[in-house]
Design an enzyme around this catalytic site. Structure first.
Site, PDB file in Angstrom:
ATOM      1  N   ASN A 101       0.877  -1.163   0.000  1.00 49.51           N
ATOM      2  CA  ASN A 101       0.000   0.000   0.000  1.00 49.51           C
ATOM      3  C   ASN A 101       0.918   1.217   0.000  1.00 49.51           C
ATOM      4  O   ASN A 101       1.842   1.270   0.804  1.00 49.51           O
ATOM      5  CB  ASN A 101      -0.882  -0.036   1.267  1.00 49.51           C
ATOM      6  CG  ASN A 101      -1.804   1.150   1.379  1.00 49.51           C
ATOM      7  OD1 ASN A 101      -1.885   1.968   0.465  1.00 49.51           O
ATOM      8  ND2 ASN A 101      -2.502   1.256   2.494  1.00 49.51           N
ATOM      9  N   HIS A 504     -22.706  36.793  -9.968  1.00 51.16           N
ATOM     10  CA  HIS A 504     -21.414  37.097 -10.594  1.00 51.16           C
ATOM     11  C   HIS A 504     -21.028  36.030 -11.607  1.00 51.16           C
ATOM     12  O   HIS A 504     -19.865  35.937 -11.994  1.00 51.16           O
ATOM     13  CB  HIS A 504     -20.343  37.264  -9.516  1.00 51.16           C
ATOM     14  CG  HIS A 504     -20.663  38.382  -8.574  1.00 51.16           C
ATOM     15  ND1 HIS A 504     -20.541  39.699  -8.938  1.00 51.16           N
ATOM     16  CD2 HIS A 504     -21.159  38.370  -7.320  1.00 51.16           C
ATOM     17  CE1 HIS A 504     -20.929  40.465  -7.918  1.00 51.16           C
ATOM     18  NE2 HIS A 504     -21.322  39.680  -6.927  1.00 51.16           N
TER      19      HIS A 504
END
Ligand code: F6R
Length: 608
Positions: A101, A504
């Site tokens: 891992n 906006h």
């Protein structure tokens, strides 16, 4: 991300390995496999896809007997998900098998060196480089060989190694990727996380950075970085097996949503003593708190959303300005850190690579570090100077729910703690805030009753192409989290906007019938938010508002209203998130998604 299980003992390994891997499924994976030590040598069986596919292969594989073995679930980093890239990997001469891992950052140089020595490779993985390095550097002693190879590796790794020449043994080693070891009557186990061990033991040993362990049927021996034996004290978890199983629910996510009142109660009540907030693992002095020059809250994903709530609450309650930074960006912003700065890292798993790297960076710069973590003994908990545990218990569903709620609770508690330490919170205000805080679990309990209502709304909108959320200030922070829940499990495109920002630009996205969920629970923002609701309605959007009980004015503007229990503004994210978790859950369920294991996602993100 990748899950590792290993067993060395006197029982058959396959059922133990498969049982452990099933408990690690939540971490996210795209292939799986096991390696067994057998009389004839090492046997590897692996396949792309879910564990069910691996189980089928094991059934048809013939002899799968063996009492020592490794199991792995892989979440692809180097090379696509495929049978060949799945772990375990065998060395070219089949003498070694490895599960891994993490990410080996210098694997290209190492691979080049092995290619020049005549090694060939079957897969595209960095792990196959490790296993062939073992063959190349083999000293005849498994632990020695593993340590020799470990010293060549850059990057992060948790490794489990089997050798055909070392019967009965597994060697494990780790750096920057989690790995724990547990003992049971028939031998020793290793795993990436506690749920994989819980059927066999509740006591586990955490391997420290670059430490190694040798597992046999007689137990486990631990070695420090210089190969000197070390004795270790086990951690104990008091979860029962049910805590890591479904307990009658169809999905862990639903189970974990429903657990929120209890875990909130555990988190809050364990940190209030005699009318004051007390953190047993925080030893900041009053002078140190008074001297704080900058406060950074650093985290990823939902934990960062909890941090955004923390920023507002700490400013309001403690009068301290805080900045929230994404852990993956933190180091590159050149944050202004001194020995008076406090860096708060929030992480459920305690293993998130970016958060861990940010924490280490903060320590290197001399800042004080405080971790808000769920997993006891995790890397982040061990690396920070001060720790506050969230008491959410094991969280299995990839999408966080209960751990996020507990992180919010800790943010409130931290704000009160800082406010008191700075002398900015009167006895009266302290008492009243703590009373409201202690009332949150009951209010969360009442909210569980909204399940069916949110199921009803989900039934109306589960076919949506886009769902937008708007809110201001604390409602905006909560909206970000609600939107993430929707995206990650239902795969519906969703965005959260600060309500004042819509005009906006984003308002251009609205079409007739688009769902806009307006989080309108903070009373101080109510008037402004109503105007924003009218703006989106004027563009044809349908508005579902979440507001505090008794907000009469919101009824006049929203198409539909869901009322949450009354609470002071600062605690409202804890109220609005619960119905939104249900909403996301039901939308995903109606779309037939894999709720606990959404595509492409991993529970514990151990790569940067
Ligand atoms: C989303 C989710 C993630 C995590 C993030 C950080 O539902 O769970 O966004 O919050 O990956 O993980 P931890 O808290 O383990 O550091």
């Amino acid at each position: 991300m990748c899950g590792i299980v290993g067993y060395a003992g006197s029982e058959q390994a396959v059922p133990i390995l498969m049982g452990g891997l099933a408990k690690l499924e939540y971490r996210g994976y795209d292939s799986a496999g096991v390696a067994l030590q057998q009389d004839c040598g090492l046997t590897v069986i692996k396949s792309k896809g879910r564990l069910a596919e691996l189980r089928r292969q094991l059934e048809t594989a013939g002899d799968t007997r063996g009492t020592v073995g490794l199991g792995h679930t892989r979440w692809a980093t180097h090379g696509e998900p495929s049978d060949l890239n799945a772990h375990p990997h065998l060395s070219q001469d089949a003498r070694f098998a490895v599960v891994h891992n993490g990410i080996i950052e210098n694997y290209i140089e190492l691979k080049q060196m092995l290619l020049e020595k005549g090694y060939t490779f079957q897969s595209q993985t960095d792990t196959e480089v490790i296993v062939n390095l073992l063959a190349y550097y083999d000293t005849g002693d498994l632990l020695d060989t593993v340590l020799k190879v470990r010293n060549k590796l850059g990057g992060s790794y948790a490794l489990g190694v089997l050798s055909a020449a070392a019967p009965g043994q597994i060697v494990a080693v780790r750096k920057d990727s989690p790995l724990i070891v547990g003992l049971c009557k028939s031998g020793a186990l290793m795993a990436s996380d506690i749920p994989a061990l819980i059927a066999h033991t509740r006591d586990y040993y955490e391997l420290s950075e670059r430490e190694a362990a040798v597992l046999t049927k007689d137990g486990a021996r631990f070695y420090n970085v210089n190969r000197e034996p070390v004795s270790k004290t086990p951690y104990h978890v008091d979860w029962d097996i049910d805590a890591a199983s479904l307990g009658g629910y169809e999905h862990f996510m639903m189970k974990e949503i429903m657990e929120q009142p209890r875990v909130l109660r555990d988190t809050i009540s364990s940190k209030i003593h005699d009318g004051e907030v007390v953190f047993p693992d925080v030893s900041l002095t009053r002078a140190q708190v008074e001297a704080i020059d900058r406060l950074y809250i650093v985290a990823c994903g939902s934990a960062a959303h909890a941090g955004m709530v923390g920023k507002h609450v700490i400013r309001r309650v403690a009068g301290l300005s805080a900045e929230v930074e994404l852990a993956s960006e933190f180091r590159y912003q050149e944050p202004l850190l001194t020995d008076r700065s406090l860096v708060v890292i929030i992480s459920q798993s305690g293993e998130t690579a970016d958060s861990l790297a940010a924490l280490r960076y903060a320590r290197e710069k001399g800042a004080k570090t405080l971790a808000v973590v769920n997993v006891l003994g995790s890397s982040i908990a061990r690396s920070a100077e001060h720790v506050i545990y969230t008491n959410a218990g094991p969280e299995i569903a990839v999408a966080t729910t209960k751990a996020y709620s507990c992180q919010l609770a800790v943010m409130y508690l931290l704000a009160v703690y800082l406010g008191r330490a700075l002398g900015r919170l009167s006895d009266e205000d302290n008492a009243s805030l703590l009373k409201e805080l202690q009332a949150l679990p009951d209010k969360a309990d009442a909210l569980l009753g909204c399940k069916e209502t949110m199921q009803y709304y989900a039934a109306q909108y589960y076919g949506a192409k886009d769902i937008f959320l708007i809110g201001r200030n604390l409602d905006y922070a909560a909206a970000l989290e609600a939107s993430l829940k929707l995206k990650e499990i239902s795969y519906i495109h969703s965005e959260a906007y600060a309500a004042g920002e819509l005009k906006h630009g984003p308002i251009a996205l609205l079409e007739r019938g688009t769902l806009v969920v307006a989080l309108a629970a903070t009373v101080s923002m109510a008037d402004k938010l109503r105007s924003n609701i009218l703006e989106v309605k004027a563009r044809g959007a349908e508005v579902l508002a979440l507001a505090q009980e008794g907000d009469e004015k919101i009824k006049t503007v929203a198409d539909a209203l869901f009322e949450v229990p009354r609470t002071p503004d600062i605690f409202t994210p804890s109220m609005t998130i619960i119905p939104m978790q249900f909403f996301a859950y039901y939308v995903a369920a109606m779309r037939g998604m894999d709720i606990d294991k959404p595509r492409n996602l991993a529970k514990s993100v151990t790569v940067e």
